[in-house]
Design a protein around this motif. Sequence first.
Motif, PDB file in Angstrom:
ATOM      1  N   GLU A 146       0.828  -1.202   0.000  1.00 31.78           N
ATOM      2  CA  GLU A 146       0.000   0.000   0.000  1.00 31.78           C
ATOM      3  C   GLU A 146       0.866   1.257   0.000  1.00 31.78           C
ATOM      4  OE1 GLU A 146      -3.477   2.502   0.310  1.00 31.78           O
ATOM      5  OE2 GLU A 146      -2.901   0.612  -0.651  1.00 31.78           O
ATOM      6  N   ALA A 147       1.967   1.233   0.760  1.00 27.66           N
ATOM      7  CA  ALA A 147       2.873   2.383   0.779  1.00 27.66           C
ATOM      8  C   ALA A 147       3.491   2.617  -0.591  1.00 27.66           C
ATOM      9  CB  ALA A 147       3.961   2.165   1.828  1.00 27.66           C
ATOM     10  N   PRO A 185       5.218   7.790   3.610  1.00 23.89           N
ATOM     11  CA  PRO A 185       6.166   7.459   4.684  1.00 23.89           C
ATOM     12  C   PRO A 185       5.495   6.878   5.923  1.00 23.89           C
ATOM     13  CG  PRO A 185       6.717   9.576   3.713  1.00 23.89           C
ATOM     14  CD  PRO A 185       5.379   9.185   3.147  1.00 23.89           C
ATOM     15  N   ASP A 186       4.292   7.359   6.256  1.00 27.42           N
ATOM     16  CA  ASP A 186       3.588   6.820   7.425  1.00 27.42           C
ATOM     17  C   ASP A 186       3.160   5.379   7.189  1.00 27.42           C
ATOM     18  OD1 ASP A 186       3.845   9.241   8.781  1.00 27.42           O
ATOM     19  OD2 ASP A 186       1.992  10.026   7.902  1.00 27.42           O
ATOM     20  N   CYS A 187       2.787   5.071   5.972  1.00 32.96           N
ATOM     21  CA  CYS A 187       2.393   3.701   5.662  1.00 32.96           C
ATOM     22  C   CYS A 187       3.611   2.776   5.668  1.00 32.96           C
ATOM     23  CB  CYS A 187       1.676   3.659   4.308  1.00 32.96           C
ATOM     24  SG  CYS A 187       0.689   2.169   4.057  1.00 32.96           S
ATOM     25  N   SER A 222      11.435  -0.606   4.893  1.00 35.85           N
ATOM     26  CA  SER A 222      10.297   0.227   5.277  1.00 35.85           C
ATOM     27  C   SER A 222      10.713   1.317   6.260  1.00 35.85           C
ATOM     28  CB  SER A 222       9.191  -0.632   5.893  1.00 35.85           C
ATOM     29  OG  SER A 222       8.704  -1.558   4.962  1.00 35.85           O
ATOM     30  N   LEU A 223      11.623   0.988   7.188  1.00 39.15           N
ATOM     31  CA  LEU A 223      12.089   1.998   8.131  1.00 39.15           C
ATOM     32  C   LEU A 223      12.837   3.108   7.386  1.00 39.15           C
ATOM     33  CD1 LEU A 223      12.427   3.025  10.982  1.00 39.15           C
ATOM     34  CD2 LEU A 223      14.415   1.517  11.244  1.00 39.15           C
ATOM     35  N   TRP A 224      13.667   2.732   6.443  1.00 38.19           N
ATOM     36  CA  TRP A 224      14.365   3.724   5.618  1.00 38.19           C
ATOM     37  C   TRP A 224      13.347   4.650   4.944  1.00 38.19           C
ATOM     38  CZ3 TRP A 224      16.941   2.071   0.346  1.00 38.19           C
ATOM     39  CH2 TRP A 224      17.334   3.208  -0.356  1.00 38.19           C
ATOM     40  N   GLN A 225      12.368   4.061   4.265  1.00 35.57           N
ATOM     41  CA  GLN A 225      11.383   4.875   3.554  1.00 35.57           C
ATOM     42  C   GLN A 225      10.494   5.657   4.522  1.00 35.57           C
ATOM     43  OE1 GLN A 225      11.377   5.057   0.080  1.00 35.57           O
ATOM     44  NE2 GLN A 225      13.261   3.915   0.420  1.00 35.57           N
ATOM     45  N   GLY A 226      10.273   5.097   5.696  1.00 35.23           N
ATOM     46  CA  GLY A 226       9.447   5.779   6.675  1.00 35.23           C
ATOM     47  C   GLY A 226      10.104   6.993   7.293  1.00 35.23           C
ATOM     48  N   ARG A 242       3.835  10.231  14.986  1.00 32.81           N
ATOM     49  CA  ARG A 242       3.393  10.032  13.603  1.00 32.81           C
ATOM     50  C   ARG A 242       2.036   9.339  13.594  1.00 32.81           C
ATOM     51  NH1 ARG A 242       8.173   9.340  10.371  1.00 32.81           N
ATOM     52  NH2 ARG A 242       6.837   8.610   8.671  1.00 32.81           N
ATOM     53  N   GLN A 243       1.107   9.863  12.780  1.00 29.51           N
ATOM     54  CA  GLN A 243      -0.194   9.250  12.603  1.00 29.51           C
ATOM     55  C   GLN A 243      -0.086   8.196  11.496  1.00 29.51           C
ATOM     56  OE1 GLN A 243      -2.765   9.870  14.660  1.00 29.51           O
ATOM     57  NE2 GLN A 243      -1.367  11.272  15.727  1.00 29.51           N
TER      58      GLN A 243
END
Length: 616
Positions: free
Chosen positions: A100-101, A117-119, A157-161, A177-178
């Motif tokens: 989804e992200a 980034p939140d996803c 995912s942490l990198w992209q987040g 973060r929401q």
Amino acid sequence: MSAYARAIALILALSLLLAGCSTPIGVRRLDPREAYRSSTASPLGGDGASAATVVILHRFNLTAHYQTDPAAAIRILHARALEDKRRDILFALAELAYIEAERLTRSGAAGERRRAPDCFLLAAVYAYRAILDPGLEPAPNLFDRRLQSAIDLYNLSLWQGLKTGEAGRIELRNETRQLPVGSIAITVNHDHLPWDFSQFTRFEAADGYAIRGLSVRNRSDGLGVPLIAVRRSARENLFGSQALPTTAFLRLEGDILQLGNGTVQATLELHSAYEDNTVAVGGREVPLEKDTSITTAYKLAEEEIWSFGIDAFLGRLHDVPSRLYRFQPYQPDRIPVIFVHGTLSSPVWWAEMINTLSGDPILGRRYQFWYFFYNSSRLITVSALDLRRAIAEETEKLDPDSNSAAMQRMVVIGHSQGGLLAKLTAIDTGDRLVTATIKGKIEELRTNRENKEMIRDNMVITPLPSVKRLIFISTPHRGSYLSRNFARNLVHRVITLPVDLVKGLGGIYSFLSDNVRHHWQGKIPTSVDSMSPDDPLLLAIAETPLAAGVKGHSIIAIDDPGAQPPDGDDGVVTYRSAHLDGMESEFIVRSGHSCQERPETIEEVRRILLHHLDDQ
């Protein structure tokens, strides 16, 4: 037709129909490559949801729902995970949140792209739980492909987040973060870093760069995002921006229920890749993902770095002092290895060796790597004096009370002229050099105190107690045949020596012995003069043995594959010049003069450093 006859006819018709069609359940043959691709398909490879995640969607009758509204399907599956403690649900949620992200990232709507980034961060949370949550069943299985996939999902995912800054820059700050499901309160913890966090100007993902020029990229697998921590500090690093390898690890508190009931508390920990190999989570040690090569390549990408050696030799860098520079922060329990470059060179030519040795799982934990930069055009005794003073000053500054046993076991590695400087850290010359160069005893010279001290500092050498082992690479102990009159005259025409050096050497010129004055031809000598096979000072140094307790090793290059010692040369130095009696080992590498980047040379240095660890 009777009912019985109609039934028989129907059965026959169905039999004929089935004979021409495949069965609803069956098999088909696959070749090995197709079978592997099918079993390892994952969203990280752009394949969409894995087969295991498709099973989870089917289990909860979410297949059609996911196709029409992925975000709603994730929320429904998340609600299931709050009650159902099967680990495979978290594996699936991590994949689905990541997919989804990725969709949000590609969206044409700016608002959706900002939510990506939140996803991604939500995917990292799910992956963390899938890997480390002890309350889920069954326990993680080392051979489960989903486990490795979850590790990769967490890291990526942490990198992209974390890419919430302008133009997708990584931002490390305390914030809430929401997420698409719940929220997360992040506190940054940089207590594990041995450096001042406020000095860093930015952080960049190591995986965001490819490396060129280095043969090996040193990485270790684990959890976390390898980062390049960039700061400016001319004092700490000769070559402008200083890049240090770190790893960001997001540690979650509580369990998945907290994400469903409100805000998850999390700590974003920053760890030095030079020090921390693992983090403790739930009573077990978890390896950290690290990349120590990226910072080496990142620093050396600056073009001006590569001309430093030539510029210094030609006298264009008088404002850059000769001194020791630490490749990494000081650590009192690690033995310093000091690299000394050769003529027309600079520390960049050690990059391949330092990169390989620092990435070694044994050496990287037991040694720290430093380098010495100097103007390679100056008389070798002058540069050697700078090296000895730099080592003594660094030892006094870092270990004033001599509490570090490692600081008393230094290894100095010198290439070419650098090997001559290295030797002058570990010999006791007595009056040998004075006798070879000066007319009379120092005390009897009719000159001022400054000139006498200059002669004594350069000619009366005692070994540094902290230096215990030397490695000579392509070192012209008895001179280079290229340092004949033509080369020496050419060098005098193109270089500019520092004014203070010219003045100092000029003040003692009249006290030199006749053969030295004849050799120097009335000129202030350069390093090329002092590496001539006819130089009395060089020959006196060559005949001086290493001090008691100091071990020496020779790595000698011979370019001609057919030549055997004592014949052969590397294009600059002959074997006979590079050979020294009394060495603990001698290794021949088939190469030209600049052999410090060769794998055989690096492997021999590694062998010696391992031996040094055992040789107490």
